[in-house]
Design a protein around this motif. Structure first.
Motif, mmCIF file in Angstrom:
data_model
loop_
_atom_site.group_PDB
_atom_site.id
_atom_site.type_symbol
_atom_site.label_atom_id
_atom_site.label_comp_id
_atom_site.label_asym_id
_atom_site.label_seq_id
_atom_site.Cartn_x
_atom_site.Cartn_y
_atom_site.Cartn_z
ATOM 1 N N PRO A 1 29.596 28.054 -22.006
ATOM 2 C CA PRO A 1 29.116 28.584 -20.722
ATOM 3 C C PRO A 1 30.244 28.807 -19.734
ATOM 4 O O PRO A 1 31.343 28.252 -19.875
ATOM 5 N N GLY A 2 29.965 29.626 -18.731
ATOM 6 C CA GLY A 2 30.953 29.905 -17.695
ATOM 7 C C GLY A 2 30.337 29.871 -16.313
ATOM 8 O O GLY A 2 29.117 29.778 -16.160
ATOM 9 N N VAL A 3 31.171 29.938 -15.316
ATOM 10 C CA VAL A 3 30.714 29.968 -13.923
ATOM 11 C C VAL A 3 30.263 31.382 -13.592
ATOM 12 O O VAL A 3 31.040 32.324 -13.696
ATOM 13 N N SER A 4 29.013 31.527 -13.211
ATOM 14 C CA SER A 4 28.487 32.853 -12.890
ATOM 15 C C SER A 4 28.955 33.323 -11.515
ATOM 16 O O SER A 4 29.227 32.515 -10.621
ATOM 17 N N SER A 5 28.998 34.624 -11.350
ATOM 18 C CA SER A 5 29.407 35.180 -10.067
ATOM 19 C C SER A 5 28.434 34.846 -8.946
ATOM 20 O O SER A 5 28.818 34.842 -7.773
ATOM 21 N N PHE A 6 27.166 34.545 -9.292
ATOM 22 C CA PHE A 6 26.243 34.194 -8.206
ATOM 23 C C PHE A 6 26.610 32.831 -7.624
ATOM 24 O O PHE A 6 26.339 32.553 -6.452
ATOM 25 N N CYS A 7 27.271 31.983 -8.414
ATOM 26 C CA CYS A 7 27.794 30.728 -7.888
ATOM 27 C C CYS A 7 29.045 30.989 -7.052
ATOM 28 O O CYS A 7 29.251 30.376 -6.004
ATOM 29 N N GLY A 8 29.860 31.910 -7.527
ATOM 30 C CA GLY A 8 31.036 32.289 -6.751
ATOM 31 C C GLY A 8 30.663 32.893 -5.411
ATOM 32 O O GLY A 8 31.329 32.670 -4.398
ATOM 33 N N ALA B 1 31.640 31.743 -1.594
ATOM 34 C CA ALA B 1 32.221 32.656 -0.610
ATOM 35 C C ALA B 1 31.418 32.661 0.694
ATOM 36 O O ALA B 1 31.978 32.788 1.785
ATOM 37 N N LEU B 2 30.112 32.518 0.564
ATOM 38 C CA LEU B 2 29.228 32.523 1.732
ATOM 39 C C LEU B 2 29.107 31.158 2.384
ATOM 40 O O LEU B 2 28.490 31.026 3.434
ATOM 41 N N GLU B 3 29.684 30.136 1.740
ATOM 42 C CA GLU B 3 29.509 28.745 2.174
ATOM 43 C C GLU B 3 28.022 28.461 2.340
ATOM 44 O O GLU B 3 27.570 27.910 3.343
ATOM 45 N N ALA B 4 27.271 28.850 1.318
ATOM 46 C CA ALA B 4 25.812 28.787 1.390
ATOM 47 C C ALA B 4 25.241 27.841 0.350
ATOM 48 O O ALA B 4 25.850 27.577 -0.688
ATOM 49 N N GLU B 5 24.054 27.316 0.645
ATOM 50 C CA GLU B 5 23.250 26.565 -0.309
ATOM 51 C C GLU B 5 21.995 27.392 -0.555
ATOM 52 O O GLU B 5 21.257 27.699 0.382
ATOM 53 N N TYR B 6 21.766 27.760 -1.789
ATOM 54 C CA TYR B 6 20.637 28.638 -2.108
ATOM 55 C C TYR B 6 19.278 27.946 -1.970
ATOM 56 O O TYR B 6 18.259 28.626 -1.833
ATOM 57 N N THR B 7 19.258 26.627 -2.069
ATOM 58 C CA THR B 7 17.986 25.892 -2.068
ATOM 59 C C THR B 7 17.938 24.919 -0.898
ATOM 60 O O THR B 7 18.163 23.718 -1.056
ATOM 61 N N LEU B 8 17.643 25.428 0.283
ATOM 62 C CA LEU B 8 17.582 24.603 1.485
ATOM 63 C C LEU B 8 16.170 24.056 1.695
ATOM 64 O O LEU B 8 15.196 24.810 1.645
ATOM 65 N N PRO B 9 16.036 22.756 1.930
ATOM 66 C CA PRO B 9 14.717 22.173 2.202
ATOM 67 C C PRO B 9 14.030 22.865 3.387
ATOM 68 O O PRO B 9 14.664 23.158 4.406
ATOM 69 N N GLY B 10 12.767 23.153 3.199
ATOM 70 C CA GLY B 10 12.000 23.787 4.265
ATOM 71 C C GLY B 10 12.202 25.278 4.381
ATOM 72 O O GLY B 10 11.561 25.936 5.193
ATOM 73 N N VAL B 11 13.110 25.830 3.564
ATOM 74 C CA VAL B 11 13.387 27.264 3.617
ATOM 75 C C VAL B 11 13.079 27.923 2.281
ATOM 76 O O VAL B 11 12.226 28.799 2.166
ATOM 77 N N SER B 12 13.792 27.500 1.243
ATOM 78 C CA SER B 12 13.556 28.034 -0.097
ATOM 79 C C SER B 12 14.002 27.015 -1.129
ATOM 80 O O SER B 12 15.080 26.424 -1.008
ATOM 81 N N ILE C 1 24.257 41.226 -4.032
ATOM 82 C CA ILE C 1 23.497 41.236 -2.790
ATOM 83 C C ILE C 1 22.696 39.945 -2.735
ATOM 84 O O ILE C 1 21.925 39.636 -3.655
ATOM 85 N N VAL C 2 22.892 39.173 -1.681
ATOM 86 C CA VAL C 2 22.188 37.907 -1.499
ATOM 87 C C VAL C 2 21.243 38.045 -0.316
ATOM 88 O O VAL C 2 21.650 38.505 0.755
ATOM 89 N N VAL C 3 19.998 37.654 -0.519
ATOM 90 C CA VAL C 3 18.968 37.838 0.505
ATOM 91 C C VAL C 3 18.200 36.542 0.718
ATOM 92 O O VAL C 3 17.876 35.840 -0.251
#
Length: 306
Positions: A107-114, A118-129, A222-224
């Motif tokens: 396995p490798g590191v996917s670009s969606f993790c990259g 880059a966005l300094e984001a967490e995709y799974t925030l409590p109370g949001v998504s 594209i991240v939404v």
């Protein structure tokens, strides 16, 4: 032996240790030259045969693998990101299996993790998504009818779109047919983790303009979703009052439970106004169920996952 290796999102040092070792031991490397960082080939031996699959069709790729196997030599099939996402690896694996050629997957590191980095984001925030939808807009390659973008957009969850930046006008239109609004935060991450990485932030309502103004047509995600906004709830995982398999939560002062100080009917959830006597058993059942939902006593709760 054929090793399918995820090359990572772009930066040379983001390939896994195992992946680098496999490249260094390979007799032959077939790499996706249009996407994989060519600097990774510096890890290969001088006598390693190298093929760029961007100019090859499936039968040619398989032909090289067959020839290497017949000669007792090992091949690395180097795919961008992680092979499991839009890597067209299933057809290769099935063909190898039919030919009796053994293979493995690294396995490798996917670009969606990259992109998240880059966005300094967490995709799974409590109370949001708590969900991440990885998808693409239909183009030359069709998508199942049930996975049309506007249908997936109805969830309003975090969404990461591959292979769609060149169709930003259609993406914007489809997203707005779902649960997203013109003010929903979004971002375009061009060549995540590469040296020329570019991050463009905005809203769904201006997505097409963002992409057009910056001349982006490909190699961008594209991240939404509202996880790119500023509002969210703190996680219970490190809450001092939350019990996990590895630590006991503190008891809040002046409260009988960690989540609810009102007694509630076990079936309806409605307040009974009484937290003592016969109704106390219903309170304890509700308390245990709340623990299970939040993973407090669950054997797999551990550190909370990824």
């Amino acid at each position: 032996m054929v090793d399918f290796v995820g090359a990572g999102p772009g930066a040379v040092d983001l390939i896994t240790v195992r992946g680098r070792e496999l490249i260094g031991a390979a007799d032959c490397i077939i790499y996706a030259g249009s996407l994989v960082n060519p600097k990774l080939l510096a890890c290969a031996r001088e006598d390693c045969l190298v093929y760029d699959s961007s100019g090859m069709h499936l039968e040619e790729v398989l032909g090289v693998m067959e020839r290497m196997e017949a000669e007792g030599r090992n091949t690395v099939r180097l795919h961008t990101g992680d092979p499991s996402l839009y890597g067209a690896v299933r057809e290769q694996m099935d063909a190898l299996r039919a030919r009796g050629i053994p293979f493995r997957i690294c396995p490798g590191v996917s670009s969606f993790c990259g992109a998240a980095a880059a966005l300094e984001a967490e995709y799974t925030l409590p109370g949001v998504s708590q969900s991440v939808i990885i998808t693409r807009l239909e183009g030359r390659t069709a998508v199942p009818e049930r996975e049309r973008l506007h249908l997936l957009a109805q969830h309003g969850a975090t969404m990461v779109l591959f292979l769609s930046s060149g169709m930003a006008d259609r993406v914007q239109e489809e997203l707005l047919r779902g649960a997203y609004t013109r003010d929903t935060p979004c971002a375009v991450v061009y060549r995540a983790t590469w040296k020329d990485e570019k991050v463009i932030r905005g809203t769904v309502g201006e997505l097409c303009k963002l992409v057009t103004d910056h001349g982006i047509r490909k190699t961008a995600l594209i991240v939404v979703g509202d996880v790119l906004g500023g509002s969210y709830e703190l996680s219970r995982l490190y809450d001092r009052y939350f019990t996990t398999e590895y630590r006991e939560g503190e008891q809040p002062h002046g409260s009988d439970t960690l989540w609810d100080t009102e007694e509630r009917d076990d079936e309806t959830g409605k307040s009974t106004g009484d937290a003592s006597g016969e109704n106390a058993s219903a309170l304890s059942v509700r308390y245990r169920r709340a623990e299970d939902r939040h993973g407090a006593a669950h054997p797999d709760s551990g550190d909370g996952g990824d």
